[in-house]
Design a protein around this motif. Structure first.
Motif, PDB file in Angstrom:
ATOM      1  N   LYS A 259       1.348  -1.300   0.017  1.00 42.45           N
ATOM      2  CA  LYS A 259       0.234  -0.525   0.402  1.00 42.45           C
ATOM      3  C   LYS A 259       0.863   1.221  -0.286  1.00 42.45           C
ATOM      4  CE  LYS A 259      -3.860  -1.859   1.959  1.00 42.45           C
ATOM      5  NZ  LYS A 259      -4.832  -2.053   2.826  1.00 42.45           N
ATOM      6  N   HIS A 260       1.909   1.202   0.703  1.00 38.73           N
ATOM      7  CA  HIS A 260       3.103   1.978   0.721  1.00 38.73           C
ATOM      8  C   HIS A 260       3.235   2.241  -0.145  1.00 38.73           C
ATOM      9  CE1 HIS A 260       1.829   3.627   4.720  1.00 38.73           C
ATOM     10  NE2 HIS A 260       2.402   2.419   5.764  1.00 38.73           N
ATOM     11  N   THR A 261       4.347   0.938  -1.517  1.00 38.12           N
ATOM     12  CA  THR A 261       4.686   1.386  -1.624  1.00 38.12           C
ATOM     13  C   THR A 261       4.005   1.878  -3.305  1.00 38.12           C
ATOM     14  OG1 THR A 261       4.384  -0.806  -2.843  1.00 38.12           O
ATOM     15  CG2 THR A 261       6.656   0.159  -1.823  1.00 38.12           C
ATOM     16  N   LEU A 262       2.612   1.810  -3.483  1.00 33.44           N
ATOM     17  CA  LEU A 262       1.533   1.816  -4.579  1.00 33.44           C
ATOM     18  C   LEU A 262       1.461   2.911  -4.462  1.00 33.44           C
ATOM     19  CD1 LEU A 262       0.634   0.364  -6.645  1.00 33.44           C
ATOM     20  CD2 LEU A 262      -1.407   0.123  -5.857  1.00 33.44           C
TER      21      LEU A 262
ATOM     22  N   PRO B  78       1.864   8.537  -7.896  1.00 35.39           N
ATOM     23  CA  PRO B  78       2.033  10.181  -8.452  1.00 35.39           C
ATOM     24  C   PRO B  78       3.460  10.174  -8.882  1.00 35.39           C
ATOM     25  CG  PRO B  78       1.767   9.550  -5.597  1.00 35.39           C
ATOM     26  CD  PRO B  78       1.420   8.328  -6.115  1.00 35.39           C
ATOM     27  N   VAL B  79       4.536   9.672  -8.964  1.00 38.38           N
ATOM     28  CA  VAL B  79       5.829   9.024  -9.440  1.00 38.38           C
ATOM     29  C   VAL B  79       5.676   9.008 -10.790  1.00 38.38           C
ATOM     30  CG1 VAL B  79       7.911   8.255  -9.859  1.00 38.38           C
ATOM     31  CG2 VAL B  79       7.193   9.152  -6.898  1.00 38.38           C
ATOM     32  N   LEU B  80       5.127   7.523 -11.197  1.00 36.70           N
ATOM     33  CA  LEU B  80       4.569   7.240 -12.236  1.00 36.70           C
ATOM     34  C   LEU B  80       3.369   8.560 -12.856  1.00 36.70           C
ATOM     35  CD1 LEU B  80       4.777   4.806 -14.194  1.00 36.70           C
ATOM     36  CD2 LEU B  80       3.135   3.672 -13.203  1.00 36.70           C
TER      37      LEU B  80
ATOM     38  N   LEU C 228       3.312  12.274 -17.141  1.00 34.60           N
ATOM     39  CA  LEU C 228       3.350  13.495 -18.106  1.00 34.60           C
ATOM     40  C   LEU C 228       4.292  14.286 -18.688  1.00 34.60           C
ATOM     41  CD1 LEU C 228       1.668  15.342 -15.318  1.00 34.60           C
ATOM     42  CD2 LEU C 228       0.721  15.467 -17.354  1.00 34.60           C
ATOM     43  N   GLN C 229       5.472  14.245 -17.812  1.00 36.92           N
ATOM     44  CA  GLN C 229       7.010  14.521 -18.396  1.00 36.92           C
ATOM     45  C   GLN C 229       7.083  13.681 -19.250  1.00 36.92           C
ATOM     46  OE1 GLN C 229      10.229  13.381 -16.095  1.00 36.92           O
ATOM     47  NE2 GLN C 229      10.986  15.858 -16.239  1.00 36.92           N
TER      48      GLN C 229
ATOM     49  N   SER D   1      11.027   2.541 -12.496  1.00 34.22           N
ATOM     50  CA  SER D   1      12.091   3.125 -12.998  1.00 34.22           C
ATOM     51  C   SER D   1      11.131   4.307 -11.521  1.00 34.22           C
ATOM     52  CB  SER D   1      12.341   4.857 -13.635  1.00 34.22           C
ATOM     53  OG  SER D   1      13.060   4.468 -14.812  1.00 34.22           O
ATOM     54  N   ALA D   2      10.106   3.948 -11.547  1.00 37.75           N
ATOM     55  CA  ALA D   2       9.193   5.101 -10.634  1.00 37.75           C
ATOM     56  C   ALA D   2       9.417   3.748  -9.125  1.00 37.75           C
ATOM     57  CB  ALA D   2       7.652   4.738 -10.716  1.00 37.75           C
ATOM     58  N   PHE D   3       8.913   3.091  -9.182  1.00 37.93           N
ATOM     59  CA  PHE D   3       9.274   1.506  -8.841  1.00 37.93           C
ATOM     60  C   PHE D   3      10.441   1.844  -7.607  1.00 37.93           C
ATOM     61  CE2 PHE D   3       5.028   0.494  -9.961  1.00 37.93           C
ATOM     62  CZ  PHE D   3       4.763   0.325  -9.071  1.00 37.93           C
ATOM     63  N   GLN D   4      11.847   1.756  -8.566  1.00 39.94           N
ATOM     64  CA  GLN D   4      12.728   2.476  -8.325  1.00 39.94           C
ATOM     65  C   GLN D   4      13.243   3.389  -7.683  1.00 39.94           C
ATOM     66  OE1 GLN D   4      16.123   2.976 -10.379  1.00 39.94           O
ATOM     67  NE2 GLN D   4      17.765   3.378  -9.046  1.00 39.94           N
TER      68      GLN D   4
END
Length: 462
Positions: free
Chosen positions: A13-16, A21-23, A28-29, A289-292
């Motif tokens: 739950k924390h990692t997701l 938002p990072v993902l 968006l980028q 990359s987001a999960f890293q």
């Protein structure tokens, strides 16, 4: 300190929650980078598109420095946050801002100085697009200070668990960049110069938005001018943690530069194709990359709180999510590759190259989702040198395979995209061997910051 702690509750739950938002921000980028390419290709032609695209591998060198040292500072701040030491959180954040802004100025000057020799001899840009390439990169380099500033501010926010904020800043940058592209490139017919100016303005806007948000929401980060004091010990720790991260990305940059050189050797049709292919390939790499990034903060906080037992559970759950997301994106890229390519106004030969490129990487890049997130674990556990070793091995293999087989009957020009199978396979083996050995746990808790004093408290948000 107001933020989000990851030291209690279900890890997935924390990692997701942190990663989404990072993902979304990374998405968006990539979207505005893609739209940037589409606008340039449709309104300024394929030469301009190639010029913008061929700047990427060398420009990534400066982004590597920004991300590497800001990530190092993020790990340090996250560990102090996990330990509840508000004083050290504040001091390390202030030192990190000074360090990154200084590096931003140096990078701008260096970029302007070496642009021509780098793109002429190192990247081997075709003479027909060299001047446009230099125009774009030089204007882009002027805005590097904003890029460095944004990276350190967003890293500090992620260190205290606030990854959602970066989504807002990137939304501002994305919308502004697209509007300015339409104005400068499509409206004023400014070509690559207009695209670069639009990028600089968008980066400046995201930096300003990040600074005002951070100082308004978090009292601990409301720095006055006198609070920006250089602390050599704090800077040293940020550099020790961040240098291997930066070095890893610098190696990637040089590896990609040599691959770009090989691409340019096949002519402008291949250069244009590779520009589009790389833009789409980045979407495949978004989840890993987001999960890293997520696992670096998650691991850092749990180590700071002496909860090493939670890290392994978080890794298994996070990797499963990363794989599922990557498979979905790969499926979409494979089946809609032809329709995607039509958006960029490529000629027939470039489009044919690009179709092969996209369908190959849709398969090959699945491997990345199963080991890149482990880099975050190594970084958060103060073993950030391991990703550097992996990156060196993987990129070295990709470059070696590219130059060995680029003119062979075995692979020929298709080695430009098949090289990932060899490089990523090596990266997978090295990463998992180190993780399963358990060596990354050695000294992790010993180098984490000491527990907080009774007078210092942490306010958690569920």
């Amino acid at each position: 300190m107001q933020g989000k702690s990851m030291v209690t509750g279900a890890p997935w739950k924390h990692t997701l929650r942190f990663a989404m938002p990072v993902l979304a921000g990374s998405l968006l980028q990539q979207l505005y980078n893609t739209v940037d390419t589409i606008i340039v290709g449709n309104f300024s032609g394929e030469d301009a598109l190639s010029a913008v695209g061929t700047t990427g591998s060398f420009a990534f060198l400066f982004l590597a420095i920004a991300i590497g040292f800001s990530s190092g500072n993020s790990v340090v701040v996250a560990q102090h946050y996990g330990a509840g030491n508000e004083k050290l959180v504040r001091e390390n954040a202030a030192t990190g801002i000074l360090l990154l802004m200084g590096l931003g100025v140096v990078s701008t000057l260096l970029g302007l100085l070496v642009a021509r020799p780098a793109y002429t001899y190192l990247v081997n840009v075709p003479s027909g697009i060299l001047e446009q390439t230099l125009v774009y990169f030089r204007i882009y380099a002027i805005g590097l200070i904003f890029q460095f500033g944004y990276n350190i501010l967003s890293s500090i926010l992620r260190a205290v668990g606030d990854s959602a904020a970066t989504l807002y800043f990137l939304l501002i940058a994305s919308v502004l960049n697209i509007l300015l592209d339409l104005l400068f490139v499509a409206g004023f017919n400014m070509g690559v110069a207009g695209a670069a100016i639009a990028t600089d303005i968008a980066q400046a806007a995201s930096f300003v938005a990040a600074y005002f948000y951070m100082t308004k929401k978090y009292p601990v980060f409301r720095f006055r001018l006198k609070d920006y004091k250089w602390n050599g010990a704090h800077a040293k720790r940020t550099v020790i943690v961040g240098f291997p991260i930066a070095l890893q990305m610098i190696i990637v940059s040089f590896g990609l530069t040599f691959i770009q050189r090989a691409v340019n050797g096949f002519g402008q049709a291949m250069t244009a194709s590779f520009t589009v292919g790389q833009r789409i390939e980045m979407y495949l790499n978004l989840p890993c990359s987001a999960f890293q990034t997520t696992l670096a903060t998650y691991t850092g906080q749990n180590i700071g709180a002496k909860r090493l037992d939670r890290v392994k559970l978080g890794v298994s759950q996070t990797l499963f999510i990363s794989l599922i997301m990557t498979l979905i994106i790969s499926f979409l890229v494979w089946f809609f590759a032809g329709d995607i390519i039509k958006l960029f106004a490529l000629n027939e030969q470039s489009a044919a190259y690009c179709l092969q490129h996209l369908r190959t990487v849709a398969l090959v890049n699945i491997v990345l989702s199963m080991y890149i997130p482990l880099f975050g674990v190594f970084q958060g556990a103060n073993h950030s040198g391991i990703p550097t070793v992996v990156a060196t091995g993987a990129l070295g293999m990709r470059v070696l395979v590219t130059y060995l087989f680029r003119y062979s009957t075995f692979l020929g020009y298709t080695v430009i995209w098949w090289n990932g199978l060899f490089g990523f396979g090596m990266g997978f083996i090295i990463s998992w061997s180190y993780y399963l050995s358990g060596k990354w746990q050695k000294n992790a808790t010993l180098t984490a910051p000491a527990a907080h004093d009774d007078s210092e408290t942490v306010t958690e948000e569920a």
